[in-house]
Design a protein around this motif. Sequence first.
Motif, PDB file in Angstrom:
ATOM      1  N   THR A  23       0.871  -1.179   0.107  1.00 17.52           N
ATOM      2  CA  THR A  23      -0.016  -0.051   0.012  1.00 17.52           C
ATOM      3  C   THR A  23       0.815   1.476   0.055  1.00 17.52           C
ATOM      4  O   THR A  23       0.291   2.297  -0.599  1.00 17.52           O
ATOM      5  CB  THR A  23      -1.124   0.000   1.301  1.00 17.52           C
ATOM      6  OG1 THR A  23      -1.640  -1.412   1.265  1.00 17.52           O
ATOM      7  CG2 THR A  23      -2.130   1.032   0.999  1.00 17.52           C
ATOM      8  N   HIS A  26       1.915   1.632  -3.387  1.00 16.17           N
ATOM      9  CA  HIS A  26       1.041   2.281  -4.508  1.00 16.17           C
ATOM     10  C   HIS A  26       0.446   3.751  -4.087  1.00 16.17           C
ATOM     11  O   HIS A  26      -0.117   4.270  -4.924  1.00 16.17           O
ATOM     12  CB  HIS A  26      -0.305   1.308  -4.500  1.00 16.17           C
ATOM     13  CG  HIS A  26       0.096  -0.075  -5.284  1.00 16.17           C
ATOM     14  ND1 HIS A  26      -0.597  -1.223  -5.073  1.00 16.17           N
ATOM     15  CD2 HIS A  26       0.738  -0.239  -6.365  1.00 16.17           C
ATOM     16  CE1 HIS A  26       0.073  -2.085  -5.765  1.00 16.17           C
ATOM     17  NE2 HIS A  26       0.724  -1.225  -6.619  1.00 16.17           N
ATOM     18  N   GLN A  27       0.518   3.930  -2.644  1.00 15.11           N
ATOM     19  CA  GLN A  27      -0.337   5.161  -2.333  1.00 15.11           C
ATOM     20  C   GLN A  27       0.925   6.356  -1.728  1.00 15.11           C
ATOM     21  O   GLN A  27       0.312   7.495  -1.651  1.00 15.11           O
ATOM     22  CB  GLN A  27      -1.365   4.959  -1.539  1.00 15.11           C
ATOM     23  CG  GLN A  27      -2.220   4.128  -2.041  1.00 15.11           C
ATOM     24  CD  GLN A  27      -3.558   3.800  -1.167  1.00 15.11           C
ATOM     25  OE1 GLN A  27      -4.137   4.868  -0.599  1.00 15.11           O
ATOM     26  NE2 GLN A  27      -3.899   2.626  -1.175  1.00 15.11           N
ATOM     27  N   PHE A  28       1.795   5.928  -1.335  1.00 16.67           N
ATOM     28  CA  PHE A  28       2.762   6.742  -0.368  1.00 16.67           C
ATOM     29  C   PHE A  28       4.185   6.571  -0.725  1.00 16.67           C
ATOM     30  O   PHE A  28       4.899   6.790   0.321  1.00 16.67           O
ATOM     31  CB  PHE A  28       2.375   6.363   1.098  1.00 16.67           C
ATOM     32  CG  PHE A  28       1.079   6.544   1.494  1.00 16.67           C
ATOM     33  CD1 PHE A  28       0.424   7.798   1.812  1.00 16.67           C
ATOM     34  CD2 PHE A  28       0.409   5.511   1.717  1.00 16.67           C
ATOM     35  CE1 PHE A  28      -0.847   7.977   2.326  1.00 16.67           C
ATOM     36  CE2 PHE A  28      -1.147   5.417   1.877  1.00 16.67           C
ATOM     37  CZ  PHE A  28      -1.769   6.761   2.262  1.00 16.67           C
ATOM     38  N   THR A  29       4.389   6.666  -2.059  1.00 16.62           N
ATOM     39  CA  THR A  29       5.942   6.331  -2.425  1.00 16.62           C
ATOM     40  C   THR A  29       6.891   7.569  -1.947  1.00 16.62           C
ATOM     41  O   THR A  29       8.103   7.629  -1.960  1.00 16.62           O
ATOM     42  CB  THR A  29       6.020   6.094  -4.014  1.00 16.62           C
ATOM     43  OG1 THR A  29       5.325   7.228  -4.542  1.00 16.62           O
ATOM     44  CG2 THR A  29       5.514   4.837  -4.135  1.00 16.62           C
ATOM     45  N   THR A 231       0.085   7.460   7.756  1.00 17.98           N
ATOM     46  CA  THR A 231      -1.142   7.919   7.000  1.00 17.98           C
ATOM     47  C   THR A 231      -1.751   8.923   7.504  1.00 17.98           C
ATOM     48  O   THR A 231      -2.238   9.987   6.863  1.00 17.98           O
ATOM     49  CB  THR A 231      -1.896   6.748   6.581  1.00 17.98           C
ATOM     50  OG1 THR A 231      -2.328   6.471   7.937  1.00 17.98           O
ATOM     51  CG2 THR A 231      -1.160   5.640   5.767  1.00 17.98           C
ATOM     52  N   TYR A 246      -8.017   7.964   7.901  1.00 19.63           N
ATOM     53  CA  TYR A 246      -7.221   8.259   6.778  1.00 19.63           C
ATOM     54  C   TYR A 246      -6.230   6.640   6.501  1.00 19.63           C
ATOM     55  O   TYR A 246      -6.251   6.158   5.299  1.00 19.63           O
ATOM     56  CB  TYR A 246      -6.069   9.242   7.069  1.00 19.63           C
ATOM     57  CG  TYR A 246      -6.532  10.592   6.836  1.00 19.63           C
ATOM     58  CD1 TYR A 246      -7.035  11.357   5.666  1.00 19.63           C
ATOM     59  CD2 TYR A 246      -6.551  11.317   8.174  1.00 19.63           C
ATOM     60  CE1 TYR A 246      -7.412  12.464   5.661  1.00 19.63           C
ATOM     61  CE2 TYR A 246      -7.201  12.451   8.025  1.00 19.63           C
ATOM     62  CZ  TYR A 246      -7.295  13.285   6.939  1.00 19.63           C
ATOM     63  OH  TYR A 246      -8.103  14.550   6.844  1.00 19.63           O
ATOM     64  N   ASP A 249      -9.429   4.196   5.253  1.00 21.89           N
ATOM     65  CA  ASP A 249      -9.682   4.687   3.877  1.00 21.89           C
ATOM     66  C   ASP A 249      -8.526   4.031   2.933  1.00 21.89           C
ATOM     67  O   ASP A 249      -8.918   3.585   1.716  1.00 21.89           O
ATOM     68  CB  ASP A 249      -9.906   6.077   3.732  1.00 21.89           C
ATOM     69  CG  ASP A 249     -10.457   6.506   2.576  1.00 21.89           C
ATOM     70  OD1 ASP A 249     -11.560   6.235   2.085  1.00 21.89           O
ATOM     71  OD2 ASP A 249      -9.544   7.376   1.930  1.00 21.89           O
ATOM     72  N   ALA A 250      -7.317   4.282   3.176  1.00 16.47           N
ATOM     73  CA  ALA A 250      -6.280   3.833   2.132  1.00 16.47           C
ATOM     74  C   ALA A 250      -6.172   2.420   2.031  1.00 16.47           C
ATOM     75  O   ALA A 250      -5.949   1.977   1.101  1.00 16.47           O
ATOM     76  CB  ALA A 250      -4.882   4.664   2.743  1.00 16.47           C
ATOM     77  N   TRP A 251      -6.484   1.569   3.172  1.00 16.62           N
ATOM     78  CA  TRP A 251      -6.308   0.278   3.280  1.00 16.62           C
ATOM     79  C   TRP A 251      -7.475  -0.387   2.341  1.00 16.62           C
ATOM     80  O   TRP A 251      -7.157  -1.371   1.626  1.00 16.62           O
ATOM     81  CB  TRP A 251      -6.539  -0.362   4.718  1.00 16.62           C
ATOM     82  CG  TRP A 251      -6.044  -1.609   5.076  1.00 16.62           C
ATOM     83  CD1 TRP A 251      -6.620  -2.798   4.912  1.00 16.62           C
ATOM     84  CD2 TRP A 251      -4.558  -2.100   5.071  1.00 16.62           C
ATOM     85  NE1 TRP A 251      -5.946  -3.880   5.176  1.00 16.62           N
ATOM     86  CE2 TRP A 251      -4.662  -3.484   5.355  1.00 16.62           C
ATOM     87  CE3 TRP A 251      -3.431  -1.485   5.209  1.00 16.62           C
ATOM     88  CZ2 TRP A 251      -3.416  -4.116   5.561  1.00 16.62           C
ATOM     89  CZ3 TRP A 251      -2.215  -1.934   5.696  1.00 16.62           C
ATOM     90  CH2 TRP A 251      -2.101  -3.381   5.572  1.00 16.62           C
ATOM     91  N   LYS A 253      -9.139   1.023   0.066  1.00 17.89           N
ATOM     92  CA  LYS A 253      -8.650   1.415  -1.454  1.00 17.89           C
ATOM     93  C   LYS A 253      -7.721   0.341  -2.026  1.00 17.89           C
ATOM     94  O   LYS A 253      -7.889  -0.076  -3.156  1.00 17.89           O
ATOM     95  CB  LYS A 253      -8.323   2.824  -1.699  1.00 17.89           C
ATOM     96  CG  LYS A 253      -8.970   3.848  -1.367  1.00 17.89           C
ATOM     97  CD  LYS A 253      -8.232   5.329  -1.537  1.00 17.89           C
ATOM     98  CE  LYS A 253      -9.329   6.085  -1.215  1.00 17.89           C
ATOM     99  NZ  LYS A 253      -8.685   7.777  -1.322  1.00 17.89           N
ATOM    100  N   GLU A 254      -6.960  -0.159  -1.361  1.00 15.30           N
ATOM    101  CA  GLU A 254      -5.945  -1.140  -1.592  1.00 15.30           C
ATOM    102  C   GLU A 254      -6.557  -2.603  -1.605  1.00 15.30           C
ATOM    103  O   GLU A 254      -6.053  -3.374  -2.445  1.00 15.30           O
ATOM    104  CB  GLU A 254      -4.738  -1.131  -0.707  1.00 15.30           C
ATOM    105  CG  GLU A 254      -3.490  -2.331  -1.263  1.00 15.30           C
ATOM    106  CD  GLU A 254      -2.964  -1.636  -2.389  1.00 15.30           C
ATOM    107  OE1 GLU A 254      -2.308  -2.416  -3.266  1.00 15.30           O
ATOM    108  OE2 GLU A 254      -2.822  -0.300  -2.870  1.00 15.30           O
TER     109      GLU A 254
END
Length: 405
Positions: A23, A26-29, A231, A246, A249-251, A253-254
């Motif tokens: 995750t 994909h979202q926080f590189t 996050t 937050y 929600d990000a989890w 989405k993944e």
Amino acid sequence: MKLNQIITSLLETDMYKFSMGQTIFHQFTDYKTTWTFKCRNEDVHFTQKMVQEITEQIKAFCKLRFTEDELAYLDNIKWIKGSYVDFLRLWQPRFEDFEIGTDAPCGLSIEAKGTWLNTSMYEIPTLAIVNEVYFRMAYDYDKLLDSFKKRLDAKYENLKNGHWYAGTFSEFGLRRRLSAEAQELAVQKFAHLNDTLHSSSKFVGTSNVYLAKKYGLTPVGTMAHEWIMCTGQGNHRHNPAYSNWYALDAWIKEYGVLNGIALTDTITTDCFLRDFQLTYATLFSGVRHDSGDPYEWGEKMIAHYKSLGIDPKTKTLLFSDSLDFERADKLYRHFCKEINVAFGIGTYLSNDTDVPALNIVMKTTICNGMDVAKISDTPGKGMCKNPDYVDYLNRCIDYRMKNDR
């Protein structure tokens, strides 16, 4: 190195590092973090020779690469995506990210700085290295291992004959294990528990991905406190009292409905429940306890599910805080009629000897140049370099709890 290489595979880490790592990829590189080591034992001192050995072991760890066989294993886990596996094919630890010294009360200081993608993967191998170096160099290791084996045999027999009933449990002891040898002995031992007709307890897996692969077990683990801290608190536009929203929600989405055990206590469970409303409570298969009174927590979670119209029997309480089989037995009997119960048991399985285990941690202390903190449900389990930030975070949580209904 004076000792044999301790970490010999990049799979030798906890499963939740891959869960979070995908995750992050994909979202926080672009996120950057600082991790800080801390020894909570006041009577422990690392000698200069230990620090040098730890440094050499971390250098050796940083030379490892994923093999194609290991990548194929990860690729077959249903929620791991090919894009992340391709990233891991190129990924390597960087020794340049580490700062190792003696400037700490215990005689050992370690910080890791860099991208979250990198530094997150350093925590577990570093702690495993520190533990094994300490116990091999500070004690007669063979005597410690003998005491470990005797205690392990007694635990196995007490589960096998029904003296304790631990329900469904996993081994979570990599970060604080006596040694790689000791952890593998424990996993081997309890893998045979499922073969006996006399035990009603079921061993389902280990957090150590390397051992899960080797013994055909389930690799267990979803998220850690770093996930909610970074996050939720690593973006200056976020109110940290909404960290859980937050993170959840990000989890989702993944992973959607896959890989869904949520950790509740990063900024207190009461605050977590404000965000764990119907959508998230439905999508996540359960919740993990890691601090505070486990009975109060479990009753609170059952009541919360019922208040949302969710049958608790469709959800799981995963207990993972300082467990032994006696505690697990009591918790199972208390909750089993109302909700599914599982256990992640760590140090008690991987480092129970005639001497006390180390109480060491390596936590995220800075994310994107900003302080981050864990509050926890147990005073003293948090860790932050800046007391002013902890005060700010507590005030944010307090304001939300009083005003955001």
